[in-house]
Scaffold this motif. Structure first.
Motif, mmCIF file in Angstrom:
data_model
loop_
_atom_site.group_PDB
_atom_site.id
_atom_site.type_symbol
_atom_site.label_atom_id
_atom_site.label_comp_id
_atom_site.label_asym_id
_atom_site.label_seq_id
_atom_site.Cartn_x
_atom_site.Cartn_y
_atom_site.Cartn_z
ATOM 1 N N GLY A 33 27.867 -29.266 -2.807
ATOM 2 C CA GLY A 33 27.124 -30.455 -3.206
ATOM 3 C C GLY A 33 26.114 -30.890 -2.170
ATOM 4 O O GLY A 33 25.240 -31.728 -2.452
ATOM 5 N N ALA A 34 26.161 -30.327 -0.976
ATOM 6 C CA ALA A 34 25.160 -30.625 0.045
ATOM 7 C C ALA A 34 23.760 -30.278 -0.448
ATOM 8 O O ALA A 34 22.763 -30.817 0.049
ATOM 9 N N LEU A 35 23.678 -29.380 -1.441
ATOM 10 C CA LEU A 35 22.376 -29.056 -2.024
ATOM 11 C C LEU A 35 21.698 -30.300 -2.595
ATOM 12 O O LEU A 35 20.464 -30.422 -2.577
ATOM 13 N N ILE A 36 22.517 -31.208 -3.140
ATOM 14 C CA ILE A 36 21.958 -32.433 -3.726
ATOM 15 C C ILE A 36 21.283 -33.267 -2.649
ATOM 16 O O ILE A 36 20.202 -33.827 -2.860
ATOM 17 N N TYR A 37 21.898 -33.360 -1.475
ATOM 18 C CA TYR A 37 21.277 -34.074 -0.358
ATOM 19 C C TYR A 37 19.958 -33.413 0.016
ATOM 20 O O TYR A 37 18.952 -34.086 0.250
ATOM 21 N N ARG A 38 19.990 -32.078 0.094
ATOM 22 C CA ARG A 38 18.782 -31.353 0.500
ATOM 23 C C ARG A 38 17.659 -31.564 -0.512
ATOM 24 O O ARG A 38 16.473 -31.636 -0.138
#
Length: 564
Positions: free
Chosen positions: A108-113
């Motif tokens: 889910g870190a992709l969402i932050y990116r």
């Protein structure tokens, strides 16, 4: 099929990969030497590092404990502090807020990116996510589609993304199920508060098995949804301003994970002693260790390996669910820390070309092997033919004199006599014996006797017609098959052989040996067999010997002619 251009391209790719691999090995060696040197320099001034874990202590973070307790971080000049998750703490928020240098988080870190948060993925420890949906095995849910209209417990936010994607792959949307409040205890499933529970493959199944609760597991990977699990992150600023620290920490962490997967029992004992904040039993931790190692795949891919195409597929799923706010530049989001990781990534992305190249090389080697075998077979066959021919010749040739032997004489004479019978022609047989040959052996020795036999054979070969056969059929006995020859021709040949031999002087070891021949001949008579013909010639020879040697005997008229 590969065309000429494609074939050349594939071969070039193979050569480039080989060169890249050799460069990678050299780079790895240099990096190792540099790491050792840096560690020695920084030993007295260790750099402080804080790491935010995504949950409370358990085998899920075994590699970090191993790196800390086995001194791998210390060897890299790092003083590392591991932080458990507290209520309300989000690892990525801790990282971006500057509270920690590294964080362990989900995909889910992709969402932050996607919204511009400058986080960077360093290594994905779990190659497959442990996140699963569990149902009671005794219930009437046997397939994901059976959850339509049922109660489903999912984690909040992006943490349920892969499970939502799995439901979608099974033909369900969130509107098709009844979402119930998230509960961290699997008791919600046991007590019937939910029909499906969001758990971890490495954790909840152990408790259910111990309690004797029948259950079944639905894993996203079985539905084509394959997320990474427990990825290590840092910030772009950290990489820019302190790249050595980032590389050293990543390398020491992966070294710790390598140790942990090879020594799971030792690390479980370590957790029980120093990191067991959840109070898990040893059996529970060993179950978690076994399940975790199967998801880490240490014997399949390098520890921490990340593939850009898998991350792009994860981004697509987030986009389909409306979670991703914008595109993600994967080359900026992913940080291969060394040439080897880049090399592995290139290998993966070029796997089809590599596969074609491997198949091509195998095919070429197979063709060359088959061609080589055929050449060897042909060469061996030729050798066998030569050997066979030589063996046949040797079997029909007298080794001492080089004349045809007894077997060859009778085979040839048999063919000739059959031809004579059909054509009503003439045929004669002569037999000859060296007079007093035993005295030659007794006087001069057997070596001298062999020398005499060879010289006599030379005289016989020079004095027979081209169509006649002269053979050695015994010790000092010779025979001649003379097709198309009557008694007069046989008698003339016998006289020529006797006279030539009588005048032949054989030199041996300073001495001259004189030998003579006694001969007998017989002409074929209608109805005779070869044996009878030879017996008649033998009888004539014996008559000649009884008449004083150096003599010719004839079976036709019993005339004995003594040489003058």
């Amino acid at each position: 099929m590969l065309g000429g251009k494609g074939l050349m391209t594939t071969c070039l790719i193979g050569l480039l990969f080989l060169a890249a691999f050799m460069n990678s090995v050299q780079a790895q060696t240099e990096a190792l030497q540099s790491s050792v040197k840096t560690a020695a320099q920084d030993k007295m001034t260790e750099r402080k590092v804080r790491v935010q874990l995504k949950w409370r202590h358990q085998f899920q973070f075994a590699g970090y404990y191993a790196a800390l307790e086995k001194g791998f971080y210390r060897d890299a000049g790092l003083d590392v502090e591991l932080l458990e998750v507290e209520n309300g703490v989000v690892p990525i928020d801790q990282l971006m807020g500057g509270a920690v240098d590294f964080a362990v988080a989900d995909t889910g870190a992709l969402i932050y990116r996607s919204v511009g948060v400058p986080i960077v993925a360093l290594a994905s420890i779990f190659q497959h996510s442990p996140s699963i949906l569990m149902t009671r095995g005794a219930g009437d849910v046997t397939d994901l589609a059976d959850l339509r209209g049922r109660r489903v417990m999912l984690s909040g936010g992006y943490m349920n993304a892969e499970l939502v994607a799995m439901l979608q792959a099974a033909g369900l949307s969130l509107e098709d199920v009844e979402l119930v409040p998230d509960d961290t205890s699997v008791d919600a499933l046991v007590d019937g508060k939910t029909d499906a529970y969001n758990g971890y493959l490495t954790n909840e199944p152990f408790g259910l098995e111990n309690r004797g609760v029948d259950f079944q597991v639905f894993a996203p990977m079985a539905y084509g949804v394959d997320f990474y699990g427990d990825t290590l992150f840092t910030t772009e600023a950290k990489i820019t301003n302190n790249s050595d620290l980032v590389e050293d920490f990543r390398a020491a962490t992966l070294r710790g994970w390598s140790y942990a997967v090879e020594h799971p029992e030792e690390i479980v004992d370590l957790i029980l002693k120093k990191y067991n904040s959840q109070g898990k039993s040893r059996a529970h931790l060993m179950f978690e260790a076994r399940q975790s190692i199967e998801l880490i795949l240490p014997n399949v891919v390098p520890l921490g390996y990340m593939n850009i195409e898998r991350w792009e597929r994860i981004a697509e799923i987030f986009t389909e669910q409306g979670r991703l706010k914008g595109p993600v530049e994967m080359r900026a989001f992913l940080h291969p820390s060394d040439d080897f990781d880049r090399f592995v990534d290139v290998l993966y992305r070029q796997r089809e070309n590599i596969g074609a190249a491997v198949i091509l090389v195998i095919a070429v080697l197979l063709v060359l092997h088959i061609a080589s075998l055929r050449i060897q077979i042909r060469a061996r066959t030729a050798e066998l033919e030569v050997a066979k021919k030589r063996a046949e010749e040797e079997a029909r040739t007298d080794a001492l004199t080089g004349l045809p032997n007894r077997r060859c004489f009778f085979e040839t004479a048999s063919r000739d006599i059959e031809r004579i019978k059909r054509n009503d022609g003439d045929m004669s047989v002569l037999v000859a014996d060296i007079d007093f040959f035993k005295e030659v052996n007794d006087t001069y020795g057997h070596v001298a006797g062999d020398h005499v036999l060879r010289k006599v054979s030379e005289v016989l070969k020079r004095n027979v017609r081209a169509g006649d056969v002269a053979a050695r059929i015994g010790g000092d006995e010779f025979a001649f098959c003379c097709p198309d020859s009557g008694a007069s021709e046989a008698e003339a040949l016998a006289k020529r052989l006797r006279d030539q031999m009588a005048t032949q002087k054989i030199d041996y070891d300073g001495s001259q040996i004189l030998v003579t021949l006694s001969l007998g001949y017989a002409q074929y008579q209608p109805g005779q067999s070869l044996d009878e013909l030879v017996q008649n010639a033998d009888a004539a020879l014996y008559d000649a010997k009884r008449n004083g040697r150096n003599t010719i005997g004839s079976s036709q008229n019993k005339v004995r002619e003594k040489a003058t």
